[in-house]
Every structure is written in C-alpha cells, then in structure tokens.
Design a protein around this motif. Structure first.
Motif, mmCIF file in Angstrom:
data_model
loop_
_atom_site.group_PDB
_atom_site.id
_atom_site.type_symbol
_atom_site.label_atom_id
_atom_site.label_comp_id
_atom_site.label_asym_id
_atom_site.label_seq_id
_atom_site.Cartn_x
_atom_site.Cartn_y
_atom_site.Cartn_z
ATOM 1 N N ILE A 242 -1.550 8.176 -6.585
ATOM 2 C CA ILE A 242 -1.881 6.912 -5.920
ATOM 3 C C ILE A 242 -2.718 7.166 -4.672
ATOM 4 C CG2 ILE A 242 -0.860 4.947 -4.725
ATOM 5 C CD1 ILE A 242 -0.573 4.707 -7.660
ATOM 6 N N TYR A 243 -2.400 8.239 -3.940
ATOM 7 C CA TYR A 243 -3.226 8.561 -2.762
ATOM 8 C C TYR A 243 -4.675 8.817 -3.183
ATOM 9 C CZ TYR A 243 1.003 9.162 0.055
ATOM 10 O OH TYR A 243 2.169 8.972 0.708
ATOM 11 N N LEU B 274 9.093 -2.372 -12.731
ATOM 12 C CA LEU B 274 9.412 -0.986 -12.381
ATOM 13 C C LEU B 274 9.164 -0.743 -10.905
ATOM 14 C CD1 LEU B 274 10.272 1.560 -13.906
ATOM 15 C CD2 LEU B 274 7.903 2.235 -13.940
ATOM 16 N N GLN B 275 8.058 -1.244 -10.378
ATOM 17 C CA GLN B 275 7.756 -0.995 -8.969
ATOM 18 C C GLN B 275 8.728 -1.724 -8.054
ATOM 19 O OE1 GLN B 275 5.799 1.272 -7.784
ATOM 20 N NE2 GLN B 275 5.315 1.807 -9.878
ATOM 21 N N PHE C 184 -6.164 7.748 -5.810
ATOM 22 C CA PHE C 184 -6.734 6.480 -6.293
ATOM 23 C C PHE C 184 -7.175 5.614 -5.124
ATOM 24 C CE2 PHE C 184 -5.699 2.012 -7.210
ATOM 25 C CZ PHE C 184 -6.701 1.760 -8.111
ATOM 26 N N ILE C 185 -6.351 5.584 -4.054
ATOM 27 C CA ILE C 185 -6.708 4.750 -2.905
ATOM 28 C C ILE C 185 -7.970 5.292 -2.227
ATOM 29 C CG2 ILE C 185 -5.952 4.147 -0.569
ATOM 30 C CD1 ILE C 185 -3.186 3.699 -1.773
ATOM 31 N N ALA D 183 8.269 8.074 -10.150
ATOM 32 C CA ALA D 183 7.543 7.296 -9.134
ATOM 33 C C ALA D 183 7.158 8.171 -7.958
ATOM 34 C CB ALA D 183 8.402 6.132 -8.672
ATOM 35 N N ILE E 166 12.913 7.162 -10.777
ATOM 36 C CA ILE E 166 12.634 7.387 -9.356
ATOM 37 C C ILE E 166 11.794 8.649 -9.179
ATOM 38 C CG2 ILE E 166 13.693 7.877 -7.130
ATOM 39 C CD1 ILE E 166 16.094 6.241 -8.202
ATOM 40 N N PHE F 294 11.856 -2.400 -8.773
ATOM 41 C CA PHE F 294 13.095 -1.616 -8.876
ATOM 42 C C PHE F 294 12.994 -0.354 -8.027
ATOM 43 C CE2 PHE F 294 15.161 1.902 -11.157
ATOM 44 C CZ PHE F 294 16.467 1.487 -11.076
ATOM 45 N N ILE F 295 11.859 0.348 -8.143
ATOM 46 C CA ILE F 295 11.713 1.625 -7.442
ATOM 47 C C ILE F 295 11.667 1.414 -5.943
ATOM 48 C CG2 ILE F 295 9.957 3.372 -6.970
ATOM 49 C CD1 ILE F 295 9.604 3.482 -10.022
ATOM 50 N N PHE G 31 2.211 2.564 0.217
ATOM 51 C CA PHE G 31 1.036 2.894 -0.579
ATOM 52 C C PHE G 31 1.358 2.966 -2.065
ATOM 53 C CE2 PHE G 31 -1.157 4.528 3.293
ATOM 54 C CZ PHE G 31 -2.238 3.701 3.173
ATOM 55 N N ARG G 32 2.590 3.333 -2.415
ATOM 56 C CA ARG G 32 2.946 3.400 -3.833
ATOM 57 C C ARG G 32 2.866 2.017 -4.462
ATOM 58 N NH1 ARG G 32 7.841 5.510 -3.413
ATOM 59 N NH2 ARG G 32 6.949 7.576 -3.334
ATOM 60 N N VAL H 249 15.322 0.743 -4.852
ATOM 61 C CA VAL H 249 16.212 1.903 -5.005
ATOM 62 C C VAL H 249 15.849 3.017 -4.030
ATOM 63 C CG1 VAL H 249 16.850 3.755 -6.569
ATOM 64 C CG2 VAL H 249 16.886 1.436 -7.357
ATOM 65 N N LEU H 250 14.539 3.275 -3.858
ATOM 66 C CA LEU H 250 14.146 4.333 -2.923
ATOM 67 C C LEU H 250 14.529 3.970 -1.496
ATOM 68 C CD1 LEU H 250 10.672 5.692 -3.972
ATOM 69 C CD2 LEU H 250 12.804 6.897 -3.892
ATOM 70 N N LEU I 13 -2.644 -2.754 -7.126
ATOM 71 C CA LEU I 13 -4.098 -2.884 -7.026
ATOM 72 C C LEU I 13 -4.777 -2.249 -8.233
ATOM 73 C CD1 LEU I 13 -6.401 -3.782 -5.025
ATOM 74 C CD2 LEU I 13 -6.557 -1.392 -4.426
ATOM 75 N N GLY I 14 -4.272 -1.080 -8.655
ATOM 76 C CA GLY I 14 -4.849 -0.435 -9.831
ATOM 77 C C GLY I 14 -4.723 -1.303 -11.067
ATOM 78 N N LEU J 115 4.997 5.052 4.876
ATOM 79 C CA LEU J 115 3.619 5.151 4.391
ATOM 80 C C LEU J 115 3.605 5.311 2.874
ATOM 81 C CD1 LEU J 115 1.147 5.125 6.242
ATOM 82 C CD2 LEU J 115 0.894 7.538 5.763
ATOM 83 N N SER J 116 4.411 6.264 2.362
ATOM 84 C CA SER J 116 4.374 6.484 0.919
ATOM 85 C C SER J 116 4.987 5.308 0.175
ATOM 86 C CB SER J 116 5.083 7.784 0.562
ATOM 87 O OG SER J 116 6.459 7.641 0.674
ATOM 88 N N GLU K 1 4.276 10.280 -8.839
ATOM 89 C CA GLU K 1 3.069 9.481 -8.988
ATOM 90 C C GLU K 1 2.356 9.270 -7.655
ATOM 91 O OE1 GLU K 1 2.771 5.773 -11.976
ATOM 92 O OE2 GLU K 1 3.757 5.414 -10.089
ATOM 93 N N THR K 2 3.089 9.466 -6.549
ATOM 94 C CA THR K 2 2.535 9.119 -5.235
ATOM 95 C C THR K 2 1.219 9.825 -4.951
ATOM 96 O OG1 THR K 2 4.816 8.973 -4.554
ATOM 97 C CG2 THR K 2 3.176 8.834 -2.841
ATOM 98 N N PHE L 289 1.366 -0.719 -3.230
ATOM 99 C CA PHE L 289 0.006 -1.240 -3.110
ATOM 100 C C PHE L 289 -0.911 -0.630 -4.163
ATOM 101 C CE2 PHE L 289 -4.115 -0.109 -1.087
ATOM 102 C CZ PHE L 289 -4.686 -1.352 -1.092
ATOM 103 N N GLY L 290 -0.890 0.697 -4.285
ATOM 104 C CA GLY L 290 -1.788 1.363 -5.216
ATOM 105 C C GLY L 290 -1.519 0.983 -6.653
ATOM 106 N N ASN L 291 -0.239 0.919 -7.028
ATOM 107 C CA ASN L 291 0.079 0.583 -8.414
ATOM 108 C C ASN L 291 -0.407 -0.811 -8.770
ATOM 109 O OD1 ASN L 291 1.674 2.428 -10.188
ATOM 110 N ND2 ASN L 291 2.730 2.728 -8.269
#
Lengths: 234, 80
Positions: free
Chosen positions: B63-64, A212-213, B66-67, B56, B53, A215-216, A169-170, A219-220, A176-177, A165-166, B59-60, A172-174
């Motif tokens: 982002i929540y 960046l997104q 913001f959504i 990021a 990392i 890459f993240i 959403f990370r 990596v995550l 979309l923003g 989920l996170s 930042e989550t 998507f949100g980045n």
C-alpha cells in the motif's frame, strides 16, 4: 482521467477562504444520515410494543442482539476481558467504515478514499491507546518505553508514531485502489457492457474488501490497545 | 518538463513493484495457515482471523508503494 475529490458547492467562508462541500463530505453526510436514521428507527421501534424478552428467531431484535453481542465478544477476545466495554465504540467505528466503504454501491465516492477521513479515525485509536495506557497502567506504561535500556526510547517513540500512520494508510490505500480500478474499468468498457459485467468486480472490490478492511481496522486497533492498556496477564 | 513527467510515470511503475514482496508474504502466510488448519481443524476460526490480520499487515508495504505511485501520477510534487 480524473480521480480528484471534486468540489460540489461552497459551504461557508472564513477569512476570505471558501470551504467547499466535496464529494467525500457529501458521502460522509449520506453515511451519517443513514446511520442516524437507522438508530432513531431502532430506538422508536424497540420501545414497548415490539420488545420481547426472548426474541423470535430472525426478528429484527434477534439480528441486532447478534450484532451487538458479536462485537462485544470481539472486543473481549482482542482487547482483553477488562476492556470489553470498548465494544460499543468499535461497533460505531465498524459500522461507519463499513458503510463508507459500501458508498460506491450508491454511486458515491467512498469517504474512506480520502486521507482526511482515515487519519482522524487512526488518531482516535492512537489517543485511546495512550490515554488508556497512562490511566490504567501508570508507571508500567512509561516503563515500556525504556525497555530493555534507555537508549531504545527513540525507537519506541517512532514505533508508536508509525501505528496510526500505517492504520490510516492501509484503509486509505485499499479503498482508493479499489475506487481507481473500478473507475478505470467503467472508462474502458463500452456503454452497453456497463450494466452487468462490473457488478462481479464490485462484489470483490467493494463488498469483500470493504468488509475486510472495516474488520481489520477495528481488530488491529483493539490489539494495539490490549498491548498497551490491558491489565490482563498473558 | 516532459522528461520529468515520463520519468515520474516510470517511477510510479517501479514503486508498485513492492506488491511482489507483499504477494510472497501473503502466500507464505496462507500456506502456513492451511497447514495449521489441516493439523488442527477445530482451531479454524482463530487461525482464520489471525491469518486475515497478518495478511493485512503484510499488505501495508504494498500500500505504501501504491500511494507513492498515486502521488507521482496524480499529485506530482516535481511538477509545479
């Protein structure tokens, strides 16, 4: 102001419901087309004549080998030495997300600004974590869920479900923003200023944040896989 | 109906206040990373990737929020 995902053309009909080609499906096809065309080109170009055992500096082969090797090293250092073969998969994920995030540079709607693109990517990671964990560590993997006592099982399960989920959403949100900010800027600027000024903001919101997104995300994902599936001792 | 819309706009504004927490967290992480690089410049590469990392992950929460703001503004479930 309208930031919805517009329907472009009807594709086919199932049970009386029409499936439309939306802007993000079109963007996905363009990205897929670019990636497939590039791989076919590399496959044909590298076949005989241009293949060198020791590539010249700056040649295409040199650049490609650098990209593949750096992704392989990233997988080895983040997912563990025994899981370095994941580098191939994550090279694909990285290239796909990167090109999707760069779609606004071609005046397309970025496909990653659609939750339907990012959730499957995160579910792939979820499957990789748990299938690899179960196959490679068997009992140890199941024992992780009841650490330190059995009462913690629901907490562990919620924690595992929160990961995809996170992740989704990370991304998507980045994106979309960024897309909404770019659209607002284009709407608010008069037409004669729309030529050069937004490029600087494109450079940050699309090029920097996009890379960046991507890459993240990879990596995550690798770090999560290492936590559950790697046999390597810390 | 109009009051629901107005309150939704206010709620969207309050929802994006989560960015304050993410900003504090990222600033704190960046400060610590700068200290770490100053102490050990040869470990710059791994510190930088860990910082990215961590930023990021911090930042989550933003982002929540913001959504939720986006949902309230463009796909409001309270208005039929």
């Amino acid at each position: 102001m309208d930031f919805t995902n517009h329907k472009m053309a009807p594709l086919f009909t199932i049970n009386g419901r029409t499936v439309y080609m939306t802007q993000s499906i079109f963007g996905t096809w363009v990205v897929m087309g670019i990636l497939i065309a590039f791989t076919i080109f590399v496959r044909i170009y590298m076949r005989r004549k241009h293949f060198q055992d020791v590539p010249k500096t700056g040649s295409l082969q040199n650049v490609l080998e650098l990209a593949v090797e750096s992704m392989h090293n990233m997988a080895a250092s983040n997912a563990g030495k025994d899981l370095d073969w994941l580098g191939g998969y994550f090279f694909g994920v990285f290239a796909y997300i990167l090109l999707c995030n760069y779609a606004p540079l071609l005046k397309l709607r970025p496909p990653t600004a659609d939750i339907a693109t990012t959730i499957p990517l995160a579910l792939n990671t979820f499957l990789l974590i748990h299938v690899l964990g179960l196959v490679r560590r068997k009992g140890e993997y199941l024992k992780d869920f009841v650490k330190p006592v059995f009462l913690f099982l629901p907490i562990h399960i919620i924690g595992e479900l929160a990961r995809p989920l996170s992740l989704s959403f990370r991304l998507f949100g980045n994106i979309l923003g960024g897309m909404i900010m770019m659209d607002l800027l284009y709407i608010s600027l008069p037409i004669f200023l729309r030529i050069a000024l937004p490029d600087a903001i494109h450079l940050y919101l699309d090029v920097f944040v996009g890379a960046l997104q991507a890459f993240i995300f990879s990596v995550l994902s690798m770090t999560f896989i290492r936590e559950r599936a790697s046999l390597e001792e810390e | 109906m109009d009051s629901v819309l107005a309150m939704s706009a206010l709620a969207a504004g309050i929802a994006v206040l989560t960015c304050a927490g993410a900003g504090i967290g990222q600033g704190y992480a960046t400060g610590k990373a700068t200290e770490a690089i100053a102490r050990q410049p040869e470990a710059r590469g791994s510190i930088m990737s860990t910082l990215l990392i961590g930023a990021a992950v911090a930042e989550t929460t933003a982002i929540y929020g913001f959504i939720i703001a986006i949902l309230l503004l463009f796909a409001n479930p309270l208005i039929k």
